[in-house]
Write a protein that holds these residues in place. Sequence first.
Motif, PDB file in Angstrom:
ATOM      1  N   ALA A   1      -2.271   2.313  -2.684  1.00  0.00           N
ATOM      2  CA  ALA A   1      -3.596   1.749  -2.873  1.00  0.00           C
ATOM      3  C   ALA A   1      -4.194   1.666  -1.596  1.00  0.00           C
ATOM      4  O   ALA A   1      -3.583   1.269  -0.596  1.00  0.00           O
ATOM      5  CB  ALA A   1      -3.192   0.589  -3.736  1.00  0.00           C
TER       6      ALA A   1
ATOM      7  N   THR B   1       2.415   1.664  -3.513  1.00  0.00           N
ATOM      8  CA  THR B   1       1.494   1.853  -4.820  1.00  0.00           C
ATOM      9  C   THR B   1       0.297   3.070  -4.463  1.00  0.00           C
ATOM     10  O   THR B   1      -0.145   3.320  -4.979  1.00  0.00           O
ATOM     11  CB  THR B   1       0.845   0.762  -4.881  1.00  0.00           C
TER      12      THR B   1
ATOM     13  N   LEU C   1      -2.678  -7.226  -8.035  1.00  0.00           N
ATOM     14  CA  LEU C   1      -1.795  -7.220  -7.088  1.00  0.00           C
ATOM     15  C   LEU C   1      -2.115  -8.536  -6.095  1.00  0.00           C
ATOM     16  O   LEU C   1      -1.300  -8.994  -5.072  1.00  0.00           O
ATOM     17  CB  LEU C   1      -1.575  -5.977  -6.146  1.00  0.00           C
TER      18      LEU C   1
ATOM     19  N   SER D   1       0.826  -1.164   0.056  1.00  0.00           N
ATOM     20  CA  SER D   1       0.041   0.076  -0.110  1.00  0.00           C
ATOM     21  C   SER D   1       1.170   1.214  -0.146  1.00  0.00           C
ATOM     22  O   SER D   1       0.713   2.225  -0.722  1.00  0.00           O
ATOM     23  CB  SER D   1      -1.035  -0.329   1.107  1.00  0.00           C
TER      24      SER D   1
END
Length: 349
Positions: A241, A239, A251, A236
Motif C-alpha cells: 500500500a 501490504t 490500518l 507498506s
Amino acid sequence: MLNTATTQQATTRFRNICIFGAGAIGGALAARFAASPALAGSTISAIARGAHLRAIRENGLHLHAPGKTEPLIAKFAATDTVADLPPQDLVIVTLKGHQLSAASADIARLLKRDGRVVMIQNGIPWWYFHGDTASGLEGRQIEALDPGGLIWQRIGPERVIGGVIYQGAQMIEPGHIRLTSTGLLHLGEPSGTLPPALTEIADLFKASGWTIKPTDRIRDELWLKLLGNAALNPISALTRARINEIVDGPLESLVRTIMIETKTVAERLGCHVNSTIDQRLEHTRTLGGAKTSMLQDLEQGRSMEIMPLTRAITQLARMADVPTPTNDMLLLLISQLDQSMAQARADTA
C-alpha cells in the motif's frame, strides 16, 4: 586517479568532498555541491554503481527539481572504486543502515586522519549511544546495527555528524533524479556539541541550496522521523500500500499503536519527541500517495532496511524495559518477507 577537475577558488578547509552512495538522495547532494559556486576550489566526487555510474560519467547527473522546467546538469568525478580518489576531508554517507557494515572499510580508507563523516540515515544509527548522557547507556554498541563493531572500529563515532533528512527523491532512470520537495536536513554531533566543524559543514550545505538546521539534540530528530518510518515502511511492504492508503484506511489504528510504542521507547531513553501522535499522523497525510523506501526496495528485489527501522526499536526497547508487542510482531512479519524474497533471488540467480 580520476581526473577530478576543481573550481576556481577555495572557500572552505573541506576541499575534497565525497558523497558515498549517489542514489536518489546522495545524487541530489552531489549534483548541488558540484554546481555550487560557493564551493569554488573544492573537488566533489561520488561513489556510484552500475548503469547509474555509467550515465553520470557519460552525461552528468540530471537533477529535476520542483518548479524547474529544465534539470540541473552537474558534472563531477564518479567511481565505484575508492582507490580512484584522493583522501577526503569530508565524506557524506547516504547508504541505508544495513549497507554500512560492508562499506565501512572503504569509507574509512577515504577519510583523512582529521576528516569528518556526515551520516545521513533513516532509523537508529550505529553510533546512537556515543556521547549520549541522557539514556544511561553511553558508549553502548548495538550488535544488530554494527555486527562485530566493525563500523565503530573503522570509522569511529567521534568523527560523525548525524543527519536526518526530509526530502522526497526518486531515481527515475540512471543519471536522472527527481526531487518532490524543497527538503530539510538536520545536522548534529552525537555528543550534543556545536563545534566550528559542524557550523562550517552546515554552511556548505546551505551554500549549495539546502535548508539546514543544526541541532544539539540530533537523537530527538532521529526519533521524530522514526515515528513515521517505523510504522509506514514495514506496513507498506507487507501490504503493498501507498502512504495515503495506509493512514486514510483501517490500518490507521495500527500506525497509531506503532507510533505510541516507538515514542515511549524514545522518551524512556531521555529523548524529547516534539510532536503528538495526532500531529505526526497529520504530517504523514501530507505525503499523499508516495511509496515508502522499503516498498520501493521490495518492488525492485532489493533487501529491505529492517535493522535500523524496526529491529533496532525492539532492541532499544529491551534496554529501556519498554514492552513493544506490536513492533515485535511487525518485525517477525517483515523479517519473514525479507527472507522469502532473498530465497527467491537466490533461486533465480
